[in-house]
Scaffold this active site. Structure first.
Site, PDB file in Angstrom:
ATOM      1  N   ASP A 214      29.132   2.876  46.795  1.00  0.00           N
ATOM      2  CA  ASP A 214      28.926   2.808  48.234  1.00  0.00           C
ATOM      3  C   ASP A 214      27.440   2.640  48.554  1.00  0.00           C
ATOM      4  OD1 ASP A 214      30.164   3.188  50.947  1.00  0.00           O
ATOM      5  OD2 ASP A 214      28.789   4.897  50.989  1.00  0.00           O
ATOM      6  N   GLU A 264      28.765   3.891  27.002  1.00  0.00           N
ATOM      7  CA  GLU A 264      29.204   4.891  26.030  1.00  0.00           C
ATOM      8  C   GLU A 264      30.712   4.782  25.757  1.00  0.00           C
ATOM      9  OE1 GLU A 264      25.983   8.269  27.604  1.00  0.00           O
ATOM     10  OE2 GLU A 264      28.144   8.636  27.720  1.00  0.00           O
TER      11      GLU A 264
END
Length: 561
Positions: A214, A264
């Site tokens: 956002d 990751e």
């Protein structure tokens, strides 16, 4: 709060799955209500998992479902690693991820990093701790102006109207770029940065596949004294990366850290930026492979149903995406704008976003004189064109039913803070696109839930109900289902080539393998010359080889398997 539980995707996906994905935005409070309290919830989404699978989407994007006082429809987040009790529990969330993954649907969630709720434990701690405390450093507090500090530090105006500063009991003021209940976080503070990395891992460990960020362009700010006036701010360059409040270059240091977290995981988690910035070059920075990876292209949200505008937007955005090494995104409707079936049924400019200074507002007036049938016809044509383009297609809940904006909402029934605080989006607010969906033709809330809906549904919703449209092979829902099915078969690489049509109001392009798309934006039929192709799908019935006005057709060089 329970500990995160690693949830693997049921169907392993290529790391680039997002590049041409069809993503369906769910506004959870208005999608489906399983417990009958009038508010949509996470179990309600699970109850409609087969509907989502039948639609043919690749992913869902969930607008905020976190604990919230709903000062801004859930974008005032009180706990970034929780579920609003009215919407369910973390166990419900895990069940939803499992149900969607089992159907090959990825899950994208909203992250709201510019501001928290004023009910967030950090902000409550800041209020209690007082002036000069470490707790206040996580937000943006300033002393007031005037001899006694009783005036706001500046004359800045919030995006929802009124002052961008709010005074607290001990006399200091805090910055809120949006609603008073949404204090801006201080992204110079290491605890803020570290906590959001924790949040990204928390949801990624629960199986979330990606994140929508956002107002991604607003996190970093230069609030060194003296603070500029509103007029000075509005006169500043928005393209240099040095504006005090918007799109500063150092915001990309934050997203580089986020990308390290995303990488990751296998496959890496995806992200898309909501970045309202001044130039294509500025937007490309958010879509960098070293940053968020993709950025929303909102240009079709601010375009009329016009061939010249569409061609320019498509060409520009494909060039931008290629330069960034990303893929572009295509959006015709979302939770912040008037539904495109209504926009296209109004005179030009009405019901769409236009820029005024640094702010985007809706132009025009209420939907007097709305051409409902014409708007839906043009929406079908625009949607088929959009779905055929290279890049990601973002769909907003209810558009697959052909829903129009709901204008029949009284001031007493409205919830959007923009409606009440001056930035009222042409008198409508944003509630009209957030009305709960109709699932059945009758009932107290057209199948949304047993206790009615939190926003009023008009009587005409019944004819647009999912059960009605599913039974009609000529409905909007049937059109979307077939378009999404064919899109999966036809999408290959991210290229397209324009074909001259001899008419400025008709666009034609080809995709790899010879798939052609023709959109007639005009008022007269267009001869398709179909000798070498098969019609796969059309937004309006063809008359022989003539494509009707305001219609789109997909053509293949040979029958599909």
């Amino acid at each position: 709060m329970t500990d995160p539980i690693l949830v693997e995707t049921a169907t392993p996906k290529d790391a680039s799955w997002w590049r041409q994905a069809a993503v369906y935005q769910i506004y959870p409070r208005s999608f489906a209500d399983a417990n009958g309290d009038g508010i949509g919830d996470i179990p309600g989404i699970v109850s409609r998992a087969d509907y989502l699978s039948d639609l043919g989407i690749d992913a869902v994007w969930l607008s905020p479902f976190y604990p919230s006082e709903l000062a801004d429809g859930g974008y005032d987040v009180a706990d970034y690693r929780g579920v609003d009790p009215r919407l369910g529990t973390l166990d419900d969330f895990d069940a939803m991820v499992k149900a969607l993954h089992a159907r090959g649907i990825s899950v994208i969630v909203d992250i709201v990093p510019n501001h928290s709720s004023d009910q967030h434990e950090w902000f409550q701690e800041a209020l209690a701790a007082g002036r000069g405390s470490a707790a206040r450093e996580r937000y943006i507090f300033r002393e007031g102006a005037g001899l006694d500090g009783s005036e706001p530090p500046t004359d800045w105006v919030s995006i929802f109207g009124g002052s961008a500063w709010e005074q607290v009991e001990d006399g200091q003021w805090y910055l809120h770029s949006f609603a008073v209940e949404q204090p801006d976080l201080n992204w110079d503070h290491p605890e803020v940065r570290a906590d959001f990395l924790k949040t990204l891992r928390f949801w990624s460990d629960r199986g979330v596949d990606g994140f929508r960020i956002d107002v991604a362009h607003m996190l970093t700010k230069d609030l060194s004294e003296p603070l500029p006036s509103r007029a000075e701010l509005e006169a500043m360059d928005l393209t240099s990366g040095t504006h005090p409040l918007y799109d500063r270059d150092e915001v990309h240091e934050i997203y580089a850290d986020w990308r390290a977290v995303f990488n990751e995981y296998d496959p890496p988690r995806t992200a898309v930026a909501e970045a309202w910035v001044a130039t294509a070059e500025r937007r490309a920075k958010y879509a960098s492979a070293d940053g968020l990876g993709q950025a929303f292209n909102f240009d079709l949200l601010v375009a009329d149903f016009d061939a010249e505008q569409f061609r320019g937007i498509i060409t520009d955005n494909l060039q931008q995406a290629q330069a960034a090494g990303s893929s572009t995104t295509w959006v015709l409707s979302n939770h912040d704008v008037t539904r495109h079936a209504t926009r296209y049924g109004l005179p030009a400019l009405n019901g769409r976003m236009v820029k005024q200074g640094t702010e985007w507002v809706k132009a025009g007036g209420p939907a007097d004189g709305l051409d409902r049938d014409g708007g839906l016809r043009r929406a079908h044509a625009a949607t088929l064109l959009m779905m055929a383009l290279p890049g990601s297609a973002y769909l907003y809940q209810g558009e697959e039913l052909g829903l129009h904006e709901v204008a029949e909402i009284t001031p007493e029934q409205r919830q959007d803070p923009g409606f009440f605080r001056g930035a009222d989006f042409d008198g409508w607010g944003r509630d009209g696109c957030r009305v709960p969906l109709p699932w059945t033709a009758s009932g107290p809330s057209f199948g949304f839930g047993a206790a009615g809906s939190h926003l009023p549904q008009p009587a005409w919703f019944g004819q647009y109900a999912a059960e009605v449209e599913a039974a009609n092979p000529h409905s909007t829902l049937s059109l979307y289902r077939e378009a999404l099915r064919l899109r999966r078969l036809l999408q290959t690489d991210e290229t397209m080539d324009w074909i001259d049509t001899g008419r400025p109001d008709v666009l034609r392009f080809t995709r790899p393998g010879g798939w052609q798309v023709v959109t007639n934006f005009g008022t007269e039929p267009f001869d398709l010359e179909l000798d070498a192709g098969e019609v796969l799908l059309a937004s309006s019935p063809l008359d022989g080889s003539a494509l009707p006005a305001q219609s789109t057709v997909w053509i293949a060089p040979a029958p599909l398997a």
